[in-house]
Design an enzyme around this catalytic site. Structure first.
Site, PDB file in Angstrom:
ATOM      1  CB  CYS A 111     163.043  17.512 -89.067  1.00 52.95           C
ATOM      2  SG  CYS A 111     164.197  18.837 -89.188  1.00 52.95           S
ATOM      3  CE1 TYR A 150     148.935  23.180 -89.709  1.00 57.49           C
ATOM      4  CE2 TYR A 150     151.109  23.297 -88.729  1.00 57.49           C
ATOM      5  CZ  TYR A 150     150.281  23.435 -89.817  1.00 57.49           C
ATOM      6  OH  TYR A 150     150.795  23.807 -91.011  1.00 57.49           O
ATOM      7  N   GLY A 177     158.355  18.876 -93.526  1.00 62.35           N
ATOM      8  CA  GLY A 177     159.471  19.695 -93.982  1.00 62.35           C
ATOM      9  C   GLY A 177     159.587  19.628 -95.490  1.00 62.35           C
ATOM     10  CG  ASN A 223     161.608  16.098 -85.471  1.00 59.86           C
ATOM     11  OD1 ASN A 223     160.633  15.512 -85.034  1.00 59.86           O
ATOM     12  ND2 ASN A 223     161.577  17.372 -85.712  1.00 59.86           N
ATOM     13  N   GLY A 224     164.022  18.082 -83.928  1.00 63.74           N
ATOM     14  CA  GLY A 224     163.921  18.685 -82.604  1.00 63.74           C
ATOM     15  C   GLY A 224     164.871  19.848 -82.456  1.00 63.74           C
TER      16      GLY A 224
END
Ligand code: SF4
Length: 470
Positions: free
Chosen positions: A12, A252, A38, A112-113
């Site tokens: 996310c 990345y 996302g 997010n997570g």
């Protein structure tokens, strides 16, 4: 590297703004900059001081929002979210921000997570009568906040944060307050910026650049920030711990134009390439990187070795998401749709192919084959991160251990499987020095658990690895 064919995906991206008359519009543009984090769902919630206004949906930001929908979201503050969907959780009900309305106040939450104790907390909440409507961890946080009773939101959130464990970067918006928080280890990235008098918060600093905001600082591990009409307040909800920011963000996930912990991502990737050249030199004619995220490391490798960098591989833009591919033959076709090798560059040459990571190995095998079919006489694969041998519990889809090629094969076996003439990975020490050049100034380390198996938090027997769509 192409996430959707490699099986390596971010979960996310979050964005928030307080004190701007065009809060929804700024959030819309901020989310565009975070779209790479996302693509399965997007949403924005604003507050006009009296009520929360929401619009969200499944798909890319441009699929979800038209100009009319953005302008309908009135208010001086907003939070937004882009989401990668988990298995069975890709439906509308899981698209964030999640909004919870009650008679006293409403709350929108974007996160997010991944929580490592979500399973236990869900069981506990359900045993106590809560009805969970989604499969996301975000709802668990919301229920814990709501259960704190009739106390100020700041206290309710602090109390909820005392119960959750894992990786989280979140924003919570009520009618009159914005809350921002980061987990005690700072596993996920989150930065604060200013846009005139407005405060902005984003998973990556590239979102600030797109809206003309200036970077102020990182959100600190274990920090809870409150922004409202009284201004900006901050407190630690846990005692400070050494930061272990996800190293895969540098390898990345994050965009090369973003800075994480005040270190530019492109510069870090170049250093990884240079370090890789030091650790695994090779005689060759050209260096090429797998687009897009490996190009920086390939340039670094080229600079360190003096072997010229060339565009041996080209990404076919505008291909879009490929349909579900039912057969191996069509899967092969899928890679050719997304990547092409440049015969005029690689024919008759010994090629160093730099990639950022290997997950299952299928993509690397196809790319090596593409280069050989285009006439490369040798293909030497250099990976700008260590072998991924362990799953991630913190919100990154690295696949399960059984699917990870490095967890089940030696490097020589992997070399044979992908058909390369040689194969080397960056060491964990090499990765760390590439990211954390000055440990004192950076005041943090990095998480490398998917490489080493040393997880920076507790992992419980029932900790769930998010099962993502492939
Ligand atoms: S385990 Fe790997 S992917 Fe997950 S947070 Fe740590 S470094 Fe990032």
């Amino acid at each position: 590297m192409l996430a959707e064919i490699k099986g390596l995906n971010e979960e996310c991206g979050v964005f928030a703004i307080w004190g701007h008359e065009k809060a929804a519009e700024m959030t819309y543009y901020g989310l565009h900059a975070l779209q790479h984090r996302g693509q399965e769902g997007a949403g924005i919630v604003t507050t006009d001081g009296e009520k929360l206004n929401v619009h969200k949906g499944v798909g890319l930001i441009n699929d979800v929002f038209s100009e009319g929908e953005v302008s309908r979201l009135q208010g001086h503050a907003a939070i937004g979210h882009v989401r990668y969907a988990t298995q069975g959780g890709g439906g509308f009900e899981n698209v964030q921000p999640l909004v919870f309305r009650s008679q006293t106040n409403s709350m929108a939450l974007a996160h997010n997570g991944n929580l490592v104790n979500a399973h236990a907390l869900k069981n506990q909440l359900e045993a106590q009568g809560s009805i969970l409507q989604t499969t996301s961890d975000t709802e668990v946080i919301a229920h814990l906040v709501k259960r704190s009773g009739n106390v100020p939101m700041e206290e309710a959130i602090s109390s909820a944060l005392g119960m959750i464990k894992g990786a989280y970067a979140f924003s919570i918006l009520t009618e009159d307050q914005l809350f921002i928080g980061l987990d005690p280890r700072g596993l996920r990235p989150l930065s604060i910026g200013r846009l005139g008098d407005a405060y902005v918060v984003a998973s990556e600093t590239c979102a600030f650049d797109l809206i003309g905001a200036t970077y102020e600082r990182e959100v600190k591990p274990g920090e809870l920030i409150v922004i409202d009409d009284d201004g900006f307040r901050t407190k630690q909800f846990t005692s400070p711990m050494q930061r272990t920011l996800c190293s895969m963000e540098y390898v990345y996930f994050s965009r090369p134009d973003s800075d994480l912990n005040e270190k530019n991502v492109h510069a870090s990737r170049k250093t990884m390439g240079k370090q890789l050249a030091k650790e695994a030199p090779i005689e060759a004619d050209v260096v090429t990187g797998v687009p897009d995220s490996s190009i920086s490391a390939a340039i670094g490798f080229s600079e360190a070795t003096g072997i010229p960098y060339e565009l041996g591989l080209i990404k076919n833009r505008y291909v879009g998401r490929t349909f579900i591919q039912p057969s191996q033959e069509l899967r092969e076709q899928g890679v050719k749709m997304k990547l092409s090798s440049v015969r005029g560059i690689v024919e008759g040459k010994r090629v160093v192919m730099v990639d950022d990571s290997i997950v299952r190995g299928t993509t690397s095998r196809r790319i090596v084959r593409l280069l050989k079919e285009a006439g490369a006489t040798e293909v030497h694969v250099r990976i700008a991160s260590p072998p991924i041998q362990n799953p991630c519990y913190y919100g990154i889809d690295t696949s399960t251990k059984g699917e990870l090629i490095a967890a089940n094969n030696t490097i020589e076996e992997m070399r044979e499987i992908i058909g390369a003439d040689s194969l080397f990975f960056l060491s964990t020490e090499g990765l760390e020095v590439s990211i954390v050049e000055d440990r004192d100034r950076m005041q943090h380390g990095v998480c490398q658990a998917c490489f080493t198996g040393n997880y920076p938090t507790e992992i419980y027997p029932d900790t769930v690895i998010p099962a993502y769509k492939d």
